[in-house]
Design an enzyme around this catalytic site. Sequence first.
Site, mmCIF file in Angstrom:
data_model
loop_
_atom_site.group_PDB
_atom_site.id
_atom_site.type_symbol
_atom_site.label_atom_id
_atom_site.label_comp_id
_atom_site.label_asym_id
_atom_site.label_seq_id
_atom_site.Cartn_x
_atom_site.Cartn_y
_atom_site.Cartn_z
ATOM 1 N N GLY A 33 -36.474 15.874 43.892
ATOM 2 C CA GLY A 33 -35.933 15.295 42.669
ATOM 3 C C GLY A 33 -35.083 16.315 41.937
ATOM 4 O O GLY A 33 -34.632 17.321 42.510
ATOM 5 N N GLY A 79 -35.722 18.727 39.847
ATOM 6 C CA GLY A 79 -36.145 20.130 39.887
ATOM 7 C C GLY A 79 -35.795 20.794 41.210
ATOM 8 O O GLY A 79 -35.161 21.858 41.247
ATOM 9 N N ASP A 84 -39.064 7.695 40.074
ATOM 10 C CA ASP A 84 -38.557 7.367 38.733
ATOM 11 C C ASP A 84 -37.113 6.864 38.748
ATOM 12 O O ASP A 84 -36.655 6.286 37.773
ATOM 13 C CB ASP A 84 -38.627 8.602 37.823
ATOM 14 C CG ASP A 84 -40.049 8.960 37.443
ATOM 15 O OD1 ASP A 84 -40.980 8.347 37.984
ATOM 16 O OD2 ASP A 84 -40.225 9.862 36.604
ATOM 17 N N ARG A 98 -57.012 -11.849 27.089
ATOM 18 C CA ARG A 98 -56.853 -10.460 26.649
ATOM 19 C C ARG A 98 -55.393 -10.031 26.631
ATOM 20 O O ARG A 98 -54.564 -10.611 27.332
ATOM 21 C CB ARG A 98 -57.573 -9.521 27.619
ATOM 22 C CG ARG A 98 -59.061 -9.500 27.444
ATOM 23 C CD ARG A 98 -59.708 -8.689 28.555
ATOM 24 N NE ARG A 98 -61.131 -8.546 28.309
ATOM 25 C CZ ARG A 98 -62.028 -8.321 29.250
ATOM 26 N NH1 ARG A 98 -61.657 -8.201 30.508
ATOM 27 N NH2 ARG A 98 -63.293 -8.181 28.934
ATOM 28 N N MET A 124 -45.414 4.995 35.633
ATOM 29 C CA MET A 124 -44.686 6.269 35.622
ATOM 30 C C MET A 124 -43.265 6.074 35.107
ATOM 31 O O MET A 124 -42.749 4.952 35.064
ATOM 32 C CB MET A 124 -44.716 6.914 36.993
ATOM 33 C CG MET A 124 -46.048 7.614 37.245
ATOM 34 S SD MET A 124 -46.046 8.584 38.753
ATOM 35 C CE MET A 124 -47.626 9.431 38.591
ATOM 36 N N GLU A 128 -44.770 5.868 30.877
ATOM 37 C CA GLU A 128 -45.528 7.009 30.328
ATOM 38 C C GLU A 128 -44.713 7.837 29.325
ATOM 39 O O GLU A 128 -45.270 8.488 28.450
ATOM 40 C CB GLU A 128 -46.006 7.918 31.463
ATOM 41 C CG GLU A 128 -44.841 8.519 32.242
ATOM 42 C CD GLU A 128 -45.226 9.411 33.391
ATOM 43 O OE1 GLU A 128 -46.403 9.752 33.539
ATOM 44 O OE2 GLU A 128 -44.305 9.788 34.145
ATOM 45 N N HIS A 143 -50.870 7.601 40.015
ATOM 46 C CA HIS A 143 -50.329 8.043 41.303
ATOM 47 C C HIS A 143 -50.402 6.975 42.394
ATOM 48 O O HIS A 143 -49.843 7.187 43.475
ATOM 49 C CB HIS A 143 -51.028 9.330 41.742
ATOM 50 C CG HIS A 143 -50.685 10.474 40.828
ATOM 51 N ND1 HIS A 143 -51.287 10.632 39.604
ATOM 52 C CD2 HIS A 143 -49.774 11.461 40.940
ATOM 53 C CE1 HIS A 143 -50.769 11.687 38.996
ATOM 54 N NE2 HIS A 143 -49.849 12.218 39.784
ATOM 55 N N GLN A 184 -48.724 4.544 42.280
ATOM 56 C CA GLN A 184 -47.300 4.194 42.415
ATOM 57 C C GLN A 184 -46.549 5.105 43.378
ATOM 58 O O GLN A 184 -45.479 4.788 43.856
ATOM 59 C CB GLN A 184 -46.608 4.276 41.039
ATOM 60 C CG GLN A 184 -47.165 3.307 40.035
ATOM 61 C CD GLN A 184 -46.848 3.728 38.610
ATOM 62 O OE1 GLN A 184 -45.823 3.374 38.070
ATOM 63 N NE2 GLN A 184 -47.742 4.494 37.986
HETATM 64 O O1 F6P Z 1 -42.113 11.885 40.345
HETATM 65 C C1 F6P Z 1 -42.028 11.870 38.964
HETATM 66 C C2 F6P Z 1 -43.352 11.523 38.392
HETATM 67 O O2 F6P Z 1 -43.800 10.395 39.061
HETATM 68 C C3 F6P Z 1 -43.328 11.306 36.893
HETATM 69 O O3 F6P Z 1 -43.083 9.999 36.502
HETATM 70 C C4 F6P Z 1 -44.676 11.811 36.489
HETATM 71 O O4 F6P Z 1 -44.662 12.227 35.149
HETATM 72 C C5 F6P Z 1 -44.891 12.925 37.427
HETATM 73 O O5 F6P Z 1 -44.273 12.559 38.619
HETATM 74 C C6 F6P Z 1 -46.355 13.272 37.648
HETATM 75 O O6 F6P Z 1 -46.433 14.274 38.609
HETATM 76 P P1 F6P Z 1 -47.739 15.103 39.007
HETATM 77 O O7 F6P Z 1 -48.935 14.436 38.379
HETATM 78 O O8 F6P Z 1 -47.774 15.036 40.498
HETATM 79 O O9 F6P Z 1 -47.521 16.466 38.520
#
Ligand code: F6P
Length: 362
Positions: free
Chosen positions: A116, A118, A141, A176, A183, A236, A286, A288
Amino acid sequence: MSKTIAILTGGGDCPGLNAVIRGVVRAATLQRGWRVLGIEDGFDGLVGEPRLRELDLEAVRGILPRGGTILGTSNRGNPFAYPVRQGEEVRLVDMSEQVIEGFRRTGAEVLIAVGGDGTLKIGQRLNELGLPVVGVPKTIDNDLRGTDVTFGYHTAVATVTEALDKLHSTAESHHRAMVVEVMGRDAGWIALEAGIAGSADVILLPEIPFQMEKVVEALVRRRERGSRFSIIVVAEGAFPAAGGRVVQVGAEENYGIERLGGVGRFVANEIEKRMAVETRTVVLGHVQRGGSPSHTDRLLGSRFGVKAVDLIEQGQFGQMVALRGRAIIAVSIEEAVGSLNLVDPDGELAHTAEALGIMLGR
Ligand code: F6P
């Protein structure tokens, strides 16, 4: 001419990474007779003695339908700010020279960095320092510029849509409000597209700071129309106009990146406080990122892998493979990581959601 190339997967994993690895290996070996080395656990695998794996046809047999990455990954090992424990303290140290040296020791000429924002930024900097890099964009994302879409995203949206379908019946049975946190740190693509596909009533995105009173108004209107349950999808990274993002672990304790999470519970508490409706929160987390890639992500990952090898053959370093329309093209990594691909609050997708009666918190 025969070559040795290396590949690593960095950052959070996602479905389709194995399709890229397999695509690279098959295109490099079957068509060109090149050798492919896999570097384990992202850039971590180049710190100290390189951790390598020979990637031949046998090594990638049967991996296309598998989630995750056979090479392992890490979202900690930024060579330019590498966490080194010194007693009680963790200090971030520039290890880029050691990483470049580690890469030289592998005997590979070019690195394919799959990741991604980074990972690609790191790849770009290493490329500037003389280590030839070709990038492959990945993230559930879908927040990377330069490509219409990243692989992993389609599978994640399908997972969330299926979860929303399942949550509908239980929300309806119990009358409800069900708040579903998904994410999306900076970009609300998953929330918006899965929310529309899964028939959510409210969708909250990082791009549109939300007003709680608007959310409650929408739920009250829905109740007045005779619907006794509601589905609220919250990315999130969404946050109230009157406050900031909900952070689980601060950047200073999490290697420079905030760990998000908790906005779903915040929204659920507010709903319960402001109207008499029983509310539950579901954090899909996760889930997702896991599971077998959809056919779309297998195809995109395979096309990206093949194109990355083409770019190496053409000597196009510092470039990233990308999808533009129906074509796979090359774009400069620098351009792609300059800014994020965010949902346009005034764009067609947001308009479609609102025209369907979905409240976006404004
Ligand atoms: O890949 C991005 C992502 O899915 C973000 O939406 C989320 O904040 C992050 O990864 C969480 O990453 P980890 O819990 O693996 O550090």
